[in-house]
Design a protein around this motif. Sequence first.
Motif: not given
Length: 204
Positions: A172-186, A14-17
Amino acid sequence: MVQVALLSLISARLVATSRIPVSLIEWQGCPDCTVYGDGLVNSGLKRGLGTILSMIAYFKEGSHPGIESDPSLHPWVACANNVTGDKDAEYWWYRVAMCANPGQTVESCIDSINMPADLVEPIRECTNDPSKSSKLVNDMHLYGNEFQRFPWPLRDGKACLPQPDTHGDDITPLIQVVCKLAGDSGISPLPPACDAVVEHSVVS
């Protein structure tokens, strides 16, 4: 013991998704909102960003002077936030909103972008209910009216990204943040929208 292990696996999954929460503050007819929203649709949502994004859009009351505006846009967005939200990972409701902002109607945009009828129906049921839709619009305005610059992307309710209207309305900054946080969360795999972006200095 087995039950505990199973619950741990479910919790981890659940955390990862879980999706990354983002709020967008907008003003109908605002040229910067149009450019920024189109960028989000074309560079983000059409490339799968909605699979890792939990987004709410808030419009402030009124519309930009001198820009023809469809009065049905605010009920459409307020109802979509309420009845659809991130359940539609393609964010068809937001694509319609950006098509209609500015100068076009919600109804014409539903047709022009070919929004699936089964996704239109629950939003339309809400907009056709005056008591429900008016309350949702009033609640949306109550929050949107707190802001003076548009558009404003908020992460976890905080304005921690570059102000779009002074940075070329670059998505771009918004997409970067979302992708970074998503990757960090698994979350894995990340959508194609993340392929073209790299870690950005605004990520804390």
